[in-house]
Enzyme design. Structure first.
Site, mmCIF file in Angstrom:
data_model
loop_
_atom_site.group_PDB
_atom_site.id
_atom_site.type_symbol
_atom_site.label_atom_id
_atom_site.label_comp_id
_atom_site.label_asym_id
_atom_site.label_seq_id
_atom_site.Cartn_x
_atom_site.Cartn_y
_atom_site.Cartn_z
ATOM 1 N N ARG A 66 0.850 -1.212 0.000
ATOM 2 C CA ARG A 66 0.000 0.000 0.000
ATOM 3 C C ARG A 66 0.879 1.254 0.000
ATOM 4 O O ARG A 66 0.554 2.257 -0.612
ATOM 5 C CB ARG A 66 -0.947 -0.026 1.218
ATOM 6 C CG ARG A 66 -1.696 1.273 1.410
ATOM 7 C CD ARG A 66 -3.055 1.128 2.063
ATOM 8 N NE ARG A 66 -3.081 0.329 3.274
ATOM 9 C CZ ARG A 66 -2.622 0.719 4.470
ATOM 10 N NH1 ARG A 66 -2.075 1.898 4.630
ATOM 11 N NH2 ARG A 66 -2.699 -0.087 5.511
ATOM 12 N N TYR A 118 -16.171 15.554 -17.986
ATOM 13 C CA TYR A 118 -16.535 14.144 -17.955
ATOM 14 C C TYR A 118 -17.598 13.928 -16.868
ATOM 15 O O TYR A 118 -17.508 14.505 -15.766
ATOM 16 C CB TYR A 118 -15.265 13.321 -17.670
ATOM 17 C CG TYR A 118 -15.550 11.898 -17.313
ATOM 18 C CD1 TYR A 118 -16.200 11.052 -18.213
ATOM 19 C CD2 TYR A 118 -15.178 11.383 -16.071
ATOM 20 C CE1 TYR A 118 -16.474 9.738 -17.865
ATOM 21 C CE2 TYR A 118 -15.443 10.067 -15.733
ATOM 22 C CZ TYR A 118 -16.104 9.252 -16.639
ATOM 23 O OH TYR A 118 -16.390 7.962 -16.303
ATOM 24 N N ASP A 193 -7.330 17.551 -16.375
ATOM 25 C CA ASP A 193 -7.601 16.169 -16.773
ATOM 26 C C ASP A 193 -7.130 16.035 -18.216
ATOM 27 O O ASP A 193 -7.715 16.608 -19.132
ATOM 28 C CB ASP A 193 -9.111 15.895 -16.658
ATOM 29 C CG ASP A 193 -9.481 14.487 -17.105
ATOM 30 O OD1 ASP A 193 -8.667 13.851 -17.786
ATOM 31 O OD2 ASP A 193 -10.595 14.042 -16.780
ATOM 32 N N LYS A 218 -7.317 4.632 -20.419
ATOM 33 C CA LYS A 218 -7.527 5.008 -21.821
ATOM 34 C C LYS A 218 -6.240 4.831 -22.646
ATOM 35 O O LYS A 218 -5.762 3.730 -22.766
ATOM 36 C CB LYS A 218 -8.036 6.462 -21.875
ATOM 37 C CG LYS A 218 -9.197 6.759 -20.897
ATOM 38 C CD LYS A 218 -10.430 6.002 -21.262
ATOM 39 C CE LYS A 218 -11.679 6.343 -20.470
ATOM 40 N NZ LYS A 218 -11.598 6.493 -19.047
HETATM 41 N N1 PLP Z 1 -11.568 11.756 -17.247
HETATM 42 C C1 PLP Z 1 -12.053 11.525 -18.446
HETATM 43 C C2 PLP Z 1 -11.956 12.594 -19.494
HETATM 44 C C3 PLP Z 1 -12.673 10.311 -18.736
HETATM 45 O O1 PLP Z 1 -13.186 10.122 -19.954
HETATM 46 C C4 PLP Z 1 -12.741 9.306 -17.742
HETATM 47 C C5 PLP Z 1 -13.387 8.015 -18.016
HETATM 48 O O2 PLP Z 1 -14.075 7.832 -18.999
HETATM 49 C C6 PLP Z 1 -12.209 9.603 -16.504
HETATM 50 C C7 PLP Z 1 -11.630 10.816 -16.278
HETATM 51 C C8 PLP Z 1 -12.302 8.596 -15.369
HETATM 52 O O3 PLP Z 1 -11.392 7.578 -15.551
HETATM 53 P P1 PLP Z 1 -11.620 6.107 -14.933
HETATM 54 O O4 PLP Z 1 -12.771 5.516 -15.640
HETATM 55 O O5 PLP Z 1 -10.335 5.429 -15.214
HETATM 56 O O6 PLP Z 1 -11.905 6.278 -13.497
#
Ligand code: PLP
Length: 900
Positions: A66, A118, A193, A218
């Protein structure tokens, strides 16, 4: 936790002094996983998975996974290296990364976040609002200034951004916002992000961000076989705080997932290169079919210049709308290769509808408020063969009924977008047009197969020329010397022009050979951007024009303007094959707005052919079979249609003139008279129509002396510089003339006699000032003295730039036809060219397509060119053969004209 710097893998020393080594590029850095401070005891070339919760001993580097794990350390070191960061942290998902970051906040803090984030980000922010005592302001971050009102130096603790946004691909100026925030709230943390771009395409730490996070699920992983979140930053204090949270909460990435993510990252650059190349092809295909596409790679994508400044590519996510939610659902359901799935960044291509999938967690009202269309389809492009992806999408569009295969006018088969029945007002209007049987045609094909006959007037400046450059109001009016244009269908895959009055110039082009790859179409219903697409202008000039035309400036510019509009208006796979013949009954290049009337004609013809404008449906005939649409055709063309033509005529004017004022094309479209004042001076700027303008008879005399407008304007400016008081006095006097003329022309009470006498006096006075400004010419003075001499005693002034060009003479109603003929004869004998014309008459005209006599009804009745000349006579044949002086009367005799 990784603490590293980019020198960990130093660029090797030069081998020879003559060829120094370059620093390693991104894809090399990606593929090279090497951490000098964590050497493997066996020299393994792949980082092993330390699948162990605990580590033996005390005071070792690791004790409990951890808190830290060797596989994780390798991954964090690698990610920091490719992200321009000194620290990287990996956690169990993108949302876990954001959660870790948000724990920096305390109750009472304020967060400014985008309004197109998102869905999961919105969800966690909403939770923080209700459970964490944090205030969240959602603002339109595409407009950096919209944040300013919310930045509070004491309260703003975090600014949360995404660019491009998902799924509308809106571009946010991360660099500018970071600067704004640092200036106004130095303690606030700017968080980005970066999931849509990955560190390969965008590294926000280089643009002022404090913390960047990615959903490693992604692009970084690339295979949709793990969940991960990556946090990078350069600040030791922030890194320490977040590392504490990870250890405390226990959300760090597991060793096996670290191994997978490290493996995926090695191929990031190569995957992304392929994915974004294909994404561009998909975006272009949809765009050409006429769908509204959101993709930063398209030239007209809003804020594309900002994106180009902060990023190195356009990514592989795009979205588009169809106009109909059910249709979108059918498309998504009809694809085979494109998997229906949320998420993106995988080597496999995905398709989804954000409103029912990834963004379903945002309530419908908020979605609508944030402009998220319910029919939006998102495409996430993978690494499959681009041809297979395009083919699968095209088949799905066809199966769903979004496109149909039709034969173009050139009989080539091509896909055409079908307009959904419940689409936008514009798409409904276009559909109505296509099926408006009262117009005598039922399909787009028949719109293209008709001969459209259009015309637009030239203009004269009645008062205020030259002074207008210095902020004085000018009065301009239409002259009934017009430009005429006819489109005649061809069926051979070519488009051609015939400018009869520019030395009979003709040129034709193979439609498929035009430089279509330089076009970014302007969608139906969208306005052309303020700036011309210079890429398209260049492509037309260098690739479509023959060397012969390059030497004929008027024909060259008119050809470029025509082709530019022809190409940029093309939509739905339509590229009509036709000839455009033009006649000018006004002298070309004499300052009478011939280019604007050409622009208005070309714009109208193309808008009609592309079904971008539609005439109103034919009104039901009354019992006496007489059409009561308007008085003598005036106002039969609705204002919205005229405005659309005017916008495009202005685009054409930009090609012809560079920086037009918009007066000439407005007069050519709307007719009548208007006053115009330039911006940037003390008077209120703008163009105002002069209501109730009474049509007046004028003699327009072309001196046939060529002028140099630029030189004349510069001469007045120089005089103003030398003798400011003198010129200022003249300018004020001219302003009074313009004001007085506007009052006279719009006064309904004024008798015709008083109007004409007063205007005559103003004409003489204005000409006197123009002489003092030094812009007259002996030829113009000769015209003036001839018209002023007994028995005529008429008032004349130069119009336009002067130095040659044309003069205008007001013709009183009581001057007999015989005297007028005599005067015109006298002017002709001293080698001038007089035209008798009315001023202030109709604007744009379209020969009514309703109830045309059989002789004029072109296809389907008209045979194709290959069928010989036995069919009904084409308008074009008579048109090009007429003497210039006969064109107007002949055009009038053809039937009813509809005017603005
Ligand atoms: N930020 C964006 C732009 C996303 O498209 C996503 C997921 O689709 C996330 C954050 C969240 O990522 P996670 O699904 O790995 O938690």
């Amino acid at each position: 936790m990784a603490s590293t710097n980019l020198q960990d893998i130093p660029t090797p020393e030069p081998e020879t002094p003559y060829r120094p080594r370059q620093p390693y590029r991104f894809s090399t850095q990606c593929a090279t996983v090497d951490n000098p401070s964590l050497k493997d005891q066996y020299g393994s070339s792949s980082v092993p998975i330390y699948q162990s919760a605990t580590f033996k001993g005390v005071n070792g580097q690791y004790d409990y996974s951890r808190s830290g794990n060797p596989t994780r350390s390798h991954l964090e070191h690698h990610l920091a290296k490719i992200s321009s960061a000194s620290h990287a942290l990996v956690v169990s998902s993108g949302m876990a990364a954001l959660d870790t970051i948000l724990r920096i906040l305390k109750p009472g803090d304020e967060v400014i976040a985008g309004d197109d984030l998102y869905g999961g980000t919105n969800r966690i922010l909403a939770y923080l609002k209700t459970h964490g005592g944090v205030t969240v302001h959602h603002v339109d971050t595409t407009k950096p200034d919209s944040l300013l009102d919310y930045i509070n130096p004491d309260k703003t603790a975090m600014v949360l951004l995404e660019s491009p946004t998902n799924p509308l691909l809106k571009i946010v100026d991360l660099a500018r916002i970071a600067t704004h925030v640092k200036e106004r709230a130095p303690n606030a943390v700017v968080v980005v992000d970066n999931t849509m771009m990955s560190p390969y395409l965008q590294r926000p730490l280089e643009h002022g961000a404090d913390i960047v996070y990615d959903s490693g699920t992604k692009y970084l992983s690339g295979h949709h076989d793990l969940m991960a979140g990556v946090i990078t930053c350069n600040r030791d204090d922030l890194n320490k705080q977040m590392a504490f949270v990870i250890n405390a909460a226990g959300n760090a990435l597991t060793p096996f997932d670290c191994f997978l993510l490290l493996r995926g990252t090695k191929t990031l650059a190569i995957r992304m290169d392929r994915q974004q190349t294909t994404a561009m092809l998909v975006a272009q295909m949809l765009d050409c079919l006429g769908f509204k596409v959101h993709y930063p790679g398209l030239i007209n994508h809003p804020n594309r210049d900002v994106h180009d400044r902060i990023a190195h590519g356009y990514g592989a996510v795009l979205s588009f709308t169809t106009g109909d939610k059910a249709l979108s659902e059918r498309i998504v359901g009809a694809t085979r290769l494109w998997g229906i799935s949320v998420s993106f960044g995988c080597v496999n291509s995905l398709i989804s509808m954000p409103c029912v999938m990834s963004h379903a967690s945002i309530d419908p009202a908020t979605r609508a408020e944030r402009g998220l269309p319910e029919d939006l389809i998102r495409l996430c492009v993978g690494i499959e063969d681009p041809a297979d992806l395009l083919d699968d999408l095209e088949r799905a569009l066809l199966e769903a009924g979004a496109i149909t295969l039709t034969a173009g006018a050139d009989s080539h088969q091509r896909f055409v977008r079908t307009i959904p029945s419940e689409g936008t007002a514009i798409s409904r209007a276009v559909q109505k047009l296509a099926y408006n049987e009262s117009m005598g045609y039922t399909t787009e094909r028949e719109v293209e197969d008709r001969e459209w006959f259009v015309s637009a007037p030239g203009k004269v400046i009645l008062f205020g020329e030259h002074a207008v450059v210095h902020g004085v109001t000018a009065v301009a009016a239409s002259v009934d010397l017009r430009c005429y244009g006819i489109t005649t269908p061809r069926h051979d895959g070519k488009v051609s022009v015939h400018f009869v009055d520019i030395d009979g110039f003709t040129q034709e082009w193979e439609i498929d050979d035009l430089p279509w790859n330089a076009v970014t179409p302007v969608h139906v219903g969208d306005a052309h951007p303020d700036v011309l697409d210079s890429k398209l202008v260049d492509a037309i000039t260098t690739r479509a024009l023959s060397s012969e035309v390059l030497e004929k400036p008027s024909a060259r510019q008119a050809s470029v303007a025509f082709l530019y509009m022809y190409m940029i208006m093309a939509h739905g796979g339509r590229r009509p094959s036709f000839n455009f013949s033009v006649r000018a009954t006004l002298p070309v290049g004499a300052g009478l707005g011939s280019s604007a009337s050409f622009s208005a004609c070309a714009a109208t013809a193309l808008l009609l052919l592309y079904s971008r404008i539609q005439l109103p449906a034919q009104p039901a005939p009354t019992t006496d079979n007489h059409l009561h649409t308007s008085h003598e055709g005036r106002r039969a063309i609705p204002p919205a249609l005229a405005e659309e033509v005017n916008r495009w005529a202005f685009v054409s004017e930009k090609i012809l003139h560079g920086n037009p004022s918009g007066v000439d094309n407005s007069v050519a479209v709307f007719g009548g008279a208007l006053s115009y004042t330039r911006a940037g001076f003390s008077r209120k700027p703008g163009m105002v129509p002069i209501q109730g303008f009474k049509s007046l008879k004028f003699l327009l005399t072309d001196s046939r002396v060529p002028r140099n407008t630029k030189q004349l304007v510069a001469g007045v400016a120089a005089l103003k510089e030398q003798e400011p008081d003198f010129v200022e006095g003249l300018l004020n006097a001219i302003q009074h003339i313009s004001d007085e003329a506007q009052r006279l022309l719009a006064d309904p009470e004024l008798s015709r006699e008083v109007l004409l006498t007063s205007l005559s006096a103003l004409i003489d006075e204005n000409h006197g000032y123009l002489v003092k400004l030094g812009v007259s010419h002996p030829s113009l003075e000769a015209i003036r003295s001839k018209t002023a001499s007994p028995p005529y005693a008429l008032s004349t002034k130069l119009t336009g730039a002067g130095g040659g060009g044309c003069a205008v003479t007001l013709v009183p109603d009581n001057l007999s036809d015989a005297s007028l003929r005599e005067l015109m004869g006298a002017l002709s004998t001293i080698s001038f060219v007089p035209y008798l014309t009315s001023v202030g008459g109709s604007g744009l005209g379209i020969l009514s397509p309703y109830n045309q006599p059989q002789r004029l009804a072109t296809p389907p009745e008209t045979p194709r060119e290959s069928e010989g000349a036995d069919g009904p006579e084409l308008l074009r044949d008579a048109f090009v053969g007429k003497a210039t002086s006969e064109v107007s009367a002949w055009a009038d005799s053809l039937g009813r004209w509809l005017f603005v």
